[in-house]
Design an enzyme around this catalytic site. Structure first.
Site, short mmCIF file in Angstrom:
data_model
loop_
_atom_site.label_atom_id
_atom_site.label_comp_id
_atom_site.label_asym_id
_atom_site.label_seq_id
_atom_site.Cartn_x
_atom_site.Cartn_y
_atom_site.Cartn_z
N ASP A 11 0.86 -1.19 0.00
CA ASP A 11 0.00 0.00 0.00
C ASP A 11 0.89 1.24 0.00
O ASP A 11 2.09 1.15 0.30
CB ASP A 11 -0.91 0.02 1.23
CG ASP A 11 -1.81 1.26 1.28
OD1 ASP A 11 -2.37 1.63 0.23
OD2 ASP A 11 -1.95 1.88 2.35
N SER A 12 0.28 2.38 -0.28
CA SER A 12 1.03 3.64 -0.22
C SER A 12 1.40 3.98 1.22
O SER A 12 2.24 4.84 1.44
CB SER A 12 0.17 4.76 -0.80
OG SER A 12 -1.00 4.90 -0.02
N CYS A 74 -4.19 -1.31 -2.14
CA CYS A 74 -4.34 0.13 -2.33
C CYS A 74 -5.21 0.32 -3.57
O CYS A 74 -4.87 -0.18 -4.66
CB CYS A 74 -2.97 0.76 -2.56
SG CYS A 74 -3.01 2.50 -3.00
N GLU A 153 -2.95 8.64 8.30
CA GLU A 153 -1.48 8.50 8.34
C GLU A 153 -0.88 9.21 9.57
O GLU A 153 0.19 8.85 10.02
CB GLU A 153 -0.85 9.08 7.06
CG GLU A 153 -0.99 8.18 5.85
CD GLU A 153 -0.06 6.95 5.85
OE1 GLU A 153 1.11 7.08 6.16
OE2 GLU A 153 -0.57 5.85 5.54
N CYS A 185 -10.91 3.11 -0.45
CA CYS A 185 -9.54 3.44 -0.09
C CYS A 185 -9.26 2.64 1.18
O CYS A 185 -10.06 2.67 2.12
CB CYS A 185 -9.40 4.94 0.18
SG CYS A 185 -7.79 5.38 0.90
N HIS A 187 -7.32 3.05 3.51
CA HIS A 187 -7.12 3.82 4.74
C HIS A 187 -8.44 4.07 5.47
O HIS A 187 -8.46 4.28 6.68
CB HIS A 187 -6.50 5.19 4.42
CG HIS A 187 -5.02 5.18 4.19
ND1 HIS A 187 -4.45 4.65 3.06
CD2 HIS A 187 -3.99 5.62 4.96
CE1 HIS A 187 -3.13 4.79 3.12
NE2 HIS A 187 -2.83 5.37 4.26
N1 DGL Z 1 -4.74 3.40 0.62
C1 DGL Z 1 -4.78 3.95 -0.69
C2 DGL Z 1 -6.02 3.50 -1.42
O1 DGL Z 1 -6.60 2.49 -1.09
C3 DGL Z 1 -4.65 5.41 -0.92
C4 DGL Z 1 -3.93 6.31 -0.05
C5 DGL Z 1 -3.18 7.37 -0.82
O2 DGL Z 1 -3.74 8.36 -1.31
O3 DGL Z 1 -1.98 7.17 -0.90
O4 DGL Z 1 -6.42 4.12 -2.37
#
Ligand code: DGL
Length: 269
Positions: A11-12, A74, A153, A185, A187
């Protein structure tokens, strides 16, 4: 037949940990190598070409660890690079968008589904495509919520700021008639309680982790690639950012200390 190699999860940042947690729950004998590109998070506002380049860089690191399967935990990276990764890698590659879309269609009664995600994921139209491919009669209302990822984050998902940002961010969805909302997302599950409180009981909340882990399980079984281990493996965690911050968030999610987090460098360090 079996395969003792680990599963790579990328993931990011820390969002993919919500998917890793589900994999650990459903596949307790599988070892996970997790990589979060926290130093360059968020990916959401970046151009697709850049997201693709970062994703490849991170995937190359995971491939060196001899992973037997890659999970792009992600949505933004899935939208940018899943097809290319599937084409070019000789291990199974799973994204989070299709599993999330499938779960939402199963859940919705009125087939009016809301999707929230990063600017990149929403602009790509990947969820709309996935949802309408599964069911052509579905109505999709999409919304980018770029302020949510920085809150997660920074570990602030339980704060009053989080409540205010979620309230403002979700305002356009009020009164639209959606009965199901996809957290597009990885997150956003950290904010699920706040999101759910804001939208009320009439809207079911879907995160893709559970369904993604189910896909991973099916693919491992079908290809006879399950781990022969009968004991809990020791997972490995890597971040391009701060180990302290990563650990703080992981502890809150898993409820236990993580001692093996390593920091790795990006091409930009
Ligand atoms: N967790 C990432 C997603 O599912 C995105 C977070 C980011 O913008 O880096 O899209």
């Amino acid at each position: 037949m079996s395969n003792n190699n680990p599963i790579g999860v990328f993931d990011s940042g820390v969002g993919g940990l919500t998917v890793a947690k589900e994999i650990m729950r459903q596949l307790p004998n599988e070892k996970i190598i997790y990589l979060g590109d926290n130093a360059r998070c968020p990916y959401g506002p970046r151009p697709m070409e850049e997201i693709k380049q970062y994703t490849w860089e991170m995937v190359r690191f995971l491939l060196q660890k001899n992973i037997k399967m890659l999970i792009i935990a992600c949505n933004t990276a899935t939208a940018a690079a899943l097809d290319e990764l599937k084409d070019q890698l000789d291990i199974p590659v799973i994204g989070v968008i299709y599993p999330g879309a499938r779960a939402a269609i199963e859940e919705s009664r009125n087939l009016h589904i809301g999707v929230i995600g990063t600017v990149g994921a929403i602009a790509s139209g990947a969820y709309e495509n996935a949802l309408t491919n599964i069911h052509s009669g579905v109505k999709v209302t999409s919304l980018a919520c770029p302020k949510f990822v920085p809150i997660v984050e920074s570990g602030e998902w339980g704060s009053p700021i989080a409540e205010r940002v979620v309230k403002e961010g979700l305002a356009p969805l009020k009164g639209t008639g959606i009965d199901t909302l996809v957290l597009g997302c990885t997150h956003y599950p950290f904010l699920e309680k706040v999101i759910s409180k804001e939208l009320g009981l009439g809207v079911s909340i879907i995160s893709s982790g559970e369904e993604t882990a189910r896909d991973a399980s099916t693919i491992l079984q079908f290809n006879e690639m399950q781990s022969p281990n009968k004991s809990a493996p020791s997972h490995e965690f890597y971040t391009t950012g701060s180990r302290r911050m990563f650990n703080r968030i992981a502890v809150e999610l898993f409820g236990t200390e993580i001692d093996n987090i390593e920091r790795i460098q990006t091409s930009e360090d």
